[in-house]
Write a protein that holds these residues in place. Structure first.
Motif, PDB file in Angstrom:
ATOM      1  N   MET B 185       0.830  -1.202   0.000  1.00 46.03           N
ATOM      2  CA  MET B 185       0.000   0.000   0.000  1.00 46.03           C
ATOM      3  C   MET B 185       0.862   1.249   0.000  1.00 46.03           C
ATOM      4  SD  MET B 185      -3.134  -0.648  -0.271  1.00 46.03           S
ATOM      5  CE  MET B 185      -4.173  -2.091  -0.249  1.00 46.03           C
ATOM      6  N   LYS B 187       3.706   1.633  -1.471  1.00 48.60           N
ATOM      7  CA  LYS B 187       4.134   1.860  -2.857  1.00 48.60           C
ATOM      8  C   LYS B 187       2.967   2.366  -3.702  1.00 48.60           C
ATOM      9  CE  LYS B 187       8.150  -0.988  -2.938  1.00 48.60           C
ATOM     10  NZ  LYS B 187       8.006  -2.155  -2.036  1.00 48.60           N
ATOM     11  N   ALA B 188       1.801   1.796  -3.451  1.00 44.39           N
ATOM     12  CA  ALA B 188       0.635   2.227  -4.224  1.00 44.39           C
ATOM     13  C   ALA B 188       0.348   3.695  -3.959  1.00 44.39           C
ATOM     14  CB  ALA B 188      -0.569   1.368  -3.870  1.00 44.39           C
ATOM     15  N   LYS B 189       0.510   4.090  -2.692  1.00 39.64           N
ATOM     16  CA  LYS B 189       0.229   5.482  -2.337  1.00 39.64           C
ATOM     17  C   LYS B 189       1.185   6.426  -3.070  1.00 39.64           C
ATOM     18  CE  LYS B 189      -0.884   8.460   1.374  1.00 39.64           C
ATOM     19  NZ  LYS B 189      -0.434   9.035   2.567  1.00 39.64           N
ATOM     20  N   GLU B 190       2.451   6.012  -3.188  1.00 38.11           N
ATOM     21  CA  GLU B 190       3.410   6.847  -3.926  1.00 38.11           C
ATOM     22  C   GLU B 190       2.904   7.114  -5.331  1.00 38.11           C
ATOM     23  OE1 GLU B 190       7.339   5.030  -1.705  1.00 38.11           O
ATOM     24  OE2 GLU B 190       7.202   4.875  -3.898  1.00 38.11           O
ATOM     25  N   MET B 191       2.360   6.069  -5.927  1.00 39.84           N
ATOM     26  CA  MET B 191       1.892   6.232  -7.303  1.00 39.84           C
ATOM     27  C   MET B 191       0.650   7.085  -7.401  1.00 39.84           C
ATOM     28  SD  MET B 191       2.752   3.079  -9.598  1.00 39.84           S
ATOM     29  CE  MET B 191       2.420   1.806  -8.447  1.00 39.84           C
ATOM     30  N   VAL B 192      -0.186   7.004  -6.360  1.00 40.44           N
ATOM     31  CA  VAL B 192      -1.363   7.872  -6.357  1.00 40.44           C
ATOM     32  C   VAL B 192      -0.914   9.321  -6.358  1.00 40.44           C
ATOM     33  CG1 VAL B 192      -3.370   8.612  -5.033  1.00 40.44           C
ATOM     34  CG2 VAL B 192      -2.844   6.201  -5.211  1.00 40.44           C
TER      35      VAL B 192
END
Lengths: 258, 382
Positions: B185, B187-192
């Motif tokens: 999550m 890493k996913a947040k970084e992409m968001v």
């Protein structure tokens, strides 16, 4: 004098802009897109690894599903947005919820003639389970709620009305405002409601109560029992529980005394 | 199974039904009880079971009899079960289906599923112990009299230890899964955040984004499940995925649409398409986004939204005028029509036939008679 070609001029201008941006430390959007593409590849392989270790957890454990959904929501990611999304493809969450969506639609459609498009979450849950059959995965009510939230985008009026600690699921685009909702909640106890009860509990004028009840009748959400002892009763088929009414087979019906 | 007493299954005052589940078979310990499959009901005070066919065969047990319970996962050919360990019966227990039992536990076998919710509610009720606060008119034997107080059946300690070990093991698995999930999550947040930065730059026109790059960006958003921030809406640029889908739908829906008078509700399409696919199903948004591209791809279908919010897919060949004219003809011929009657006439769903009548009314060709008996449409003579 040399005249610079338009092409060369444009390129030069761009290079100048790039230089200016880089000076200021601002990254260009197109560079960021390239960066995102790289990060995406890394993320994809991380997710694959996660899936190989924990995919079963999501499938078997409804609590884990809830936590997973909440974490996604917190960071601003919708794992159910598309069947083509990584989450859906690699963790298999998509198919689970989209199939559930189909089953929910079918149950609601099948019962609409009886309850006007309003059904308790409990009854919906029971019927969906029955429809899924013995060998399918069990589903929790939270799973249903999330599937229903996704169905809303298709414009068929899917919505949920809080009633008595649980929910009524609406599957038709009938206009239901606060007044209607409050009357539904009042009827939850006994499955029906009368004008006097509305006046007594909600302190409304008779006209307001009648207006709301008429609307529910028109939308097919309520049935009128004008032969009830005392005053007319407005019954909500959505609230009929299995305890007070069960489907009668033709043989049983024949045996019942008139 | 000797903890159950015969019951009429009626709830007492102050006793509320919490959940019921069909398709439950009882086990006396590890042995199948000599009973058929029935309905298990959980109330605030008792666990009740009633035979599915013979409703007179009904038994109940106070929840206070329960020491603890655990889930037993389904296996090949085996349904999921809840194993419930019980205190010994009180001396004054009313007679039930079993006089004695060598077991101190029963099992509920969920042949038609529902074990997740049942387990959850049972946990809630055992935790809240609502039966202690709301006494019922007829005293239900509580199962813990002075004699039975601290007596425990043999073997319970061993069972408890096993349960504890299993719980620790499960916890370990879950916490490892959560740990891995949390890392993911992050890493996913970084992409968001990256995608938001990109989106705002596109909006402010910082840098030169080509149409191609925009499409690629949108497909990244799709893969990650990130909501499409406000980007420059170039005409006809969905993602390639949605364009492909739209074309597939164009082929697939021709025949079904013809059969249904040229129009289908989007939810109908959703069910039809996903049932046909079987796997790799479409999300509701996938379907919607694909349908939005019909026009720009010059396919012979259209997505249409009625005033009520109902969305349909319709064949382009079925023009609006035709639909209204046919509605008017039918109503005139019959004198008047309700949505249900019209639906039967045309073989359409009630929802869609209602929309057609409303449309004709909107155009001034029909007028309505709205009463508690229903909504009826007449030709407009005004």
């Amino acid at each position: 004098m040399h005249r610079r070609g338009v092409g060369a001029g444009a390129i030069a201008k761009k290079k100048l802009a790039e230089a200016k941006y880089k000076e200021r430390g601002t990254v260009l959007a197109e560079d960021q897109i390239v960066q995102m593409s790289k990060q995406l590849e890394t993320f994809k392989s991380n997710l694959e690894e996660f899936a190989s270790k924990h995919k079963q957890e999501i499938r078997k454990n409804p609590q884990f599903r809830v936590q997973f959904q909440e974490m996604c929501a917190t960071i601003g990611v919708d794992p159910l947005a598309s069947g083509k999304g990584f989450w859906s493809e690699m963790l298999g969450v998509g198919d689970f919820y989209y199939e559930l969506g189909v089953q929910i639609i079918e149950v609601c459609l099948a019962l609409k003639h009886r309850n006007g498009g309003l059904i308790t979450l409990d009854e919906l849950h029971q019927r969906v389970l029955r429809g899924r059959g013995k060998y399918a995965q069990d589903v929790s009510q939270d799973d249903l709620v999330r599937a229903i939230k996704k169905l809303k985008v298709m414009g068929n009026g899917f919505g949920m009305i809080p009633v008595g600690g649980s929910y009524l699921v609406q599957s038709v685009p009938a206009e239901l405002n606060m007044d209607h909702t409050v009357v539904l909640q009042l009827a939850e106890n006994k499955g029906y409601v009368t004008v006097s009860e509305i006046k007594g509990s909600l302190k409304w004028e008779k006209e307001r109560a009648c207006h709301v009840l008429d609307h529910l009748l028109k939308e097919g959400l309520a049935w009128l029992d004008s032969q009830a002892a005392g005053e007319a009763q407005y019954w909500l088929p959505a609230l009929f529980s299995e305890l007070t009414s069960r489907d009668v087979t033709p043989e049983e019906a024949n045996q019942m005394t008139p | 199974m000797d903890r159950f007493s015969w019951s009429n299954g009626l709830l007492e005052i102050n006793e509320t039904l919490v959940i019921q589940q069909r398709g439950v078979r009882l086990y006396d310990g590890d042995d199948k009880a000599k009973l058929d499959v029935g309905v298990a009901l959980l109330s605030t005070h008792r666990l009740i079971w009633r035979d599915g066919k013979n409703h007179d065969c009904c038994m109940a047990m106070p929840l206070s009899q329960i020491i603890f319970f655990e889930e037993q996962a389904a296996g090949i050919g085996k349904s999921a079960k809840i194993v419930i360990h019980l205190h010994p019966s009180p001396v004054n227990k009313e007679p039930g289906p079993y006089q004695n039992s060598k077991y101190s536990f029963i099992k509920l076998s969920f042949k038609e599923h529902g074990q997740i919710e049942f387990y959850r509610r049972l946990t809630e009720e055992i935790t809240q112990k609502r039966w202690e606060n709301t006494p019922v008119s007829q005293p239900i034997s509580t199962g813990t009299g002075p004699q039975t107080g601290r007596t425990r059946a043999v073997g319970i300690v061993g069972i408890e230890r096993k349960i504890e070990e299993k719980r620790k093991e499960t916890d370990k698995n879950i916490s490892e899964a959560f740990e891995d999930l949390s890392k993911l999550m992050v890493k996913a947040k970084e992409m968001v955040e990256l995608s938001r930065s990109i989106a705002s730059k596109i909006k402010d026109k910082q840098g030169d984004i080509t149409e191609d790059e925009t499409i690629r960006f949108k497909s990244y958003l799709l893969s990650m499940g990130i909501a499409n921030p406000v980007t420059r809406e170039t005409h006809g640029s969905g993602t390639h995925y949605h364009m492909q889908l739209a074309k597939q739908l164009g082929d697939m829906l021709q025949a079904p649409l013809e059969e249904r008078g040229g129009m289908m509700a989007l939810t109908e399409v959703y069910c039809l398409v996903n049932r046909a696919r079987g796997m790799e199903l479409l999300s509701p948004e996938d379907l919607l986004n694909a349908c939005k591209m019909f026009e720009s791809l010059k396919l012979p279908l259209r997505l249409r939204v009625f005033d009520s919010g109902v969305m349909v897919v319709q064949l382009q060949s079925h023009s609006e005028e035709e639909m209204i004219a046919s509605a008017l003809d039918n109503v005139t011929e019959k004198g008047s029509l309700t949505a249900e009657e019209f639906a039967k006439l045309l073989g359409l769903s009630v929802l869609l036939s209602k929309e057609r009548l409303l449309l004709a009314e909107k155009m001034g060709h029909l007028c309505r008679d709205d009463s508690v008996e229903g909504l009826r449409f007449y030709p407009n003579s005004f």
